[in-house]
Design an enzyme around this catalytic site. Structure first.
Site, PDB file in Angstrom:
ATOM      1  N   TRP A 150      59.477  30.803  53.039  1.00 23.51           N
ATOM      2  CA  TRP A 150      58.270  30.962  53.591  1.00 23.51           C
ATOM      3  C   TRP A 150      57.008  31.719  52.715  1.00 23.51           C
ATOM      4  CZ3 TRP A 150      57.990  36.167  53.952  1.00 23.51           C
ATOM      5  CH2 TRP A 150      59.258  36.847  53.865  1.00 23.51           C
ATOM      6  N   ASN A 151      57.671  32.230  51.588  1.00 25.85           N
ATOM      7  CA  ASN A 151      56.912  33.504  51.257  1.00 25.85           C
ATOM      8  C   ASN A 151      55.575  32.713  50.196  1.00 25.85           C
ATOM      9  OD1 ASN A 151      59.114  32.905  49.299  1.00 25.85           O
ATOM     10  ND2 ASN A 151      58.726  34.478  48.047  1.00 25.85           N
ATOM     11  N   PRO A 175      60.882  22.381  54.795  1.00 26.38           N
ATOM     12  CA  PRO A 175      60.535  23.876  54.524  1.00 26.38           C
ATOM     13  C   PRO A 175      60.795  24.934  55.396  1.00 26.38           C
ATOM     14  CG  PRO A 175      58.998  22.223  55.838  1.00 26.38           C
ATOM     15  CD  PRO A 175      60.180  21.359  55.472  1.00 26.38           C
ATOM     16  N   GLY A 227      65.859  30.744  48.659  1.00 27.79           N
ATOM     17  CA  GLY A 227      66.158  31.685  49.785  1.00 27.79           C
ATOM     18  C   GLY A 227      67.177  33.049  49.687  1.00 27.79           C
ATOM     19  N   SER A 228      67.930  33.139  50.638  1.00 28.98           N
ATOM     20  CA  SER A 228      68.614  34.512  50.475  1.00 28.98           C
ATOM     21  C   SER A 228      70.038  34.133  49.840  1.00 28.98           C
ATOM     22  CB  SER A 228      69.321  34.991  51.936  1.00 28.98           C
ATOM     23  OG  SER A 228      70.020  33.858  52.576  1.00 28.98           O
ATOM     24  N   GLU A 249      67.385  29.741  43.853  1.00 24.97           N
ATOM     25  CA  GLU A 249      66.863  30.655  43.715  1.00 24.97           C
ATOM     26  C   GLU A 249      66.932  31.809  44.760  1.00 24.97           C
ATOM     27  OE1 GLU A 249      64.269  33.379  43.567  1.00 24.97           O
ATOM     28  OE2 GLU A 249      62.622  31.974  43.744  1.00 24.97           O
ATOM     29  N   LEU A 250      67.740  32.512  44.348  1.00 25.35           N
ATOM     30  CA  LEU A 250      68.138  33.700  45.372  1.00 25.35           C
ATOM     31  C   LEU A 250      67.584  35.041  45.483  1.00 25.35           C
ATOM     32  CD1 LEU A 250      71.688  32.347  45.303  1.00 25.35           C
ATOM     33  CD2 LEU A 250      69.995  31.481  46.831  1.00 25.35           C
ATOM     34  N   CYS A 283      59.668  37.230  45.010  1.00 26.22           N
ATOM     35  CA  CYS A 283      60.945  37.587  44.384  1.00 26.22           C
ATOM     36  C   CYS A 283      61.118  38.107  43.246  1.00 26.22           C
ATOM     37  CB  CYS A 283      61.712  35.827  44.343  1.00 26.22           C
ATOM     38  SG  CYS A 283      61.908  34.770  45.852  1.00 26.22           S
ATOM     39  N   GLU A 382      66.848  44.047  48.042  1.00 30.93           N
ATOM     40  CA  GLU A 382      65.730  43.526  48.119  1.00 30.93           C
ATOM     41  C   GLU A 382      64.832  43.805  48.981  1.00 30.93           C
ATOM     42  OE1 GLU A 382      63.901  39.229  46.563  1.00 30.93           O
ATOM     43  OE2 GLU A 382      65.348  39.142  47.933  1.00 30.93           O
ATOM     44  N   GLU A 459      63.908  26.508  36.906  1.00 33.21           N
ATOM     45  CA  GLU A 459      62.776  25.926  37.601  1.00 33.21           C
ATOM     46  C   GLU A 459      61.484  25.985  36.491  1.00 33.21           C
ATOM     47  OE1 GLU A 459      62.846  23.796  40.136  1.00 33.21           O
ATOM     48  OE2 GLU A 459      64.771  24.593  40.547  1.00 33.21           O
TER      49      GLU A 459
END
Length: 480
Positions: A150-151, A175, A227-228, A249-250, A283, A382, A459
């Site tokens: 969502w960010n 999403p 996400g997480s 991508e964590l 992130c 984080e 990415e």
């Protein structure tokens, strides 16, 4: 422009198969913006089936044909960026100027991958036998499931979606339920640009059930997830049962090493801009500020002065610099981390609480915390919030060791005017991206890459296209 805010499956708009709905909230006001479908695994299965059916036609287009459609989508985005950004602000809370910038980068991603796909080269390899020829080619992996955060609701979808579509893959986008409207408007535009029916699909619903459907469905060749770490590890566990390809991508916990030879005023001012972008919900946000002891007090004073001038409020207000956090749970989490770190001996220089006079909205004051110990939450976890923690160092080797003492490995930052120190420090930092006198090391044309528990895969850049391509050897014999 009238957009459809439903699930897109096989080129048609659908409500959830179970009739489920989800209220999308404005995090600045806690009011309902729009009610959208909220489905189950069955919806995801239908979307995967549609994407698989569309794959032969979409992958059969030339790279030039796909590029023309994706570049048209980029042009439409640029024409409508103001309206698109307005939607993103209302559901994510970020300031309007940042939402416009995000959509601009989304357009750049579609354009760049449209061109890069024309360079998905193969090669002839000389054979040991005169009667043999060896050809290596690249082909799209197939249907890709995209589970995004969502960010950055436009950027996250475009970063993976543009690469996958350009490579010739078809996609099923799931999403975040907190920010589905941005993604829905994006797929409206892709459909308008002529991306074939079924080549792009979107579902919104139960994250666990939809993720499980992507894992177990053999027609879904790959999953991209932002996400997480917790969910990323669950996907890895599930993927092991069917050898599903993953890109993960964590998140990160970015250290910032500030040496004593810098222009302190310039670094302090730019640090505040970088740290509080998107309310710290980034992130690669600079997090653990490791400042040389000789300049730490002055740096803290200057940072605090700049933070005091930030204005917290609705992202649609022109004077707002920092918007709300995405939801109450995230605000409460950040608040608890600050309190625990303060209890452990840290000092709050400014902020540290919910703002006065804001009865509604998930706001938290921009915060600076000093004397942050290594074992505290603001150092170990984080944060994903508007908090700038400061610790000090005297020895560069010890600072590098401290910077590397995290399970994350996404981004790191070094500020110094000593080229030798910059080079040596950057090479020793165990992170996929290092900014030297630079807060934005990432861009469309270079890889966005994480080490350690920050994820797997790449990415953006040429590496981002490679993630959605398979390698095939074709060997011809009997040619003597």
């Amino acid at each position: 422009m009238n957009y459809h805010y439903q699930q897109l499956i096989g080129g048609a708009w659908h409500d959830a198969s179970n009739g489920g709905t989800w209220d999308v909230l404005n995090p600045a006001t806690e009011e309902v913006i729009r009610t959208v479908p909220f489905g189950r695994g069955e919806d995801c299965a239908l979307a995967i089936e549609a994407a698989a059916k569309a794959f032969p036609a979409w992958s059969g287009k030339t790279a030039y044909e796909r590029a023309a459609l994706l570049k048209k989508a980029a042009d439409i985005i640029r024409e409508r960026v103001a309206d698109l950004a307005h939607t993103t602000v209302t559901e994510s809370g970020k300031p309007l100027v940042q939402a416009k910038g995000e959509w601009g980068v989304a357009a750049d991603l579609f354009e760049w991958f449209a061109e890069e796909a024309k360079r998905a080269y193969g090669r002839w390899v000389p054979a040991r036998n005169t009667a043999k020829r060896q050809l290596v080619i690249r082909q799209p992996v197939g249907v890709v499931g995209l589970i995004t955060a969502w960010n950055f609701p436009a950027y996250n979808v475009a970063r993976a979606g543009a690469a996958a579509l350009a490579a010739g893959c078809t996609v099923v986008i799931r999403p975040s339920e907190y920010t589905p409207l941005t993604a829905m408007e994006m797929v409206n535009i892709l459909l308008e640009a002529g991306v074939g029916e079924g080549a792009v699909n979107l579902v919104n619903g139960d994250p666990e059930r939809m993720g499980q459907e992507m894992l177990r469905n053999p027609k879904c060749a790959k999953i991209h997830f932002t996400g997480s770490p917790r969910v990323g590890k669950l996907l890895m566990d599930g993927a092991s049962k069917c050898v599903k390809r993953l890109s993960l991508e964590l998140g990160g916990n970015a250290p910032v090493l500030i040496f004593p030879d810098v222009d302190l005023e310039q670094v302090a001012a730019s640090a505040v801009t970088a740290k509080f972008r998107n309310g710290g919900q980034v992130c690669i946000s600079p997090q653990r500020f490791l400042v040389h002891r000789r300049i730490a007090e002055k740096f803290t004073d200057q940072v605090t002065s700049h933070v005091s001038k930030l204005r917290v409020g609705d992202g649609l207000r022109p004077d707002s610099n920092v918007g709300p956090l995405i939801n109450a749970r995230q605000r409460d989490r950040v608040e608890e981390m600050v309190q625990q770190t303060q209890t452990a001996g840290a000092r709050i220089a400014i902020g540290g609480k919910r703002p006065d006079g804001q009865p509604r909205g998930y706001f938290f004051e921009p915060t600076v915390v000093t004397n942050v110990a290594e074992e505290t939450p603001l150092f170990q976890a984080e944060i994903f919030g508007p908090v700038l923690p400061i610790a000090t160092f005297e020895d560069a080797d010890a600072a590098i060791e401290l910077a590397n003492s995290t399970r994350y490995g996404l981004a790191a930052y070094v500020w110094t005017n000593d080229l030798r120190a910059a080079m040596r420090t950057a090479e020793r930092l165990e992170f996929g991206m290092v900014g030297v006198n630079e807060w934005t090391p990432q861009s469309v044309e270079v890889p966005f890459t994480g080490w350690k528990e920050s994820g797997i895969g790449r990415e953006s850049g040429a590496e981002g296209l490679d993630e959605y391509l398979e390698t095939k050897l074709i060997a011809f014999g009997g040619l003597a």
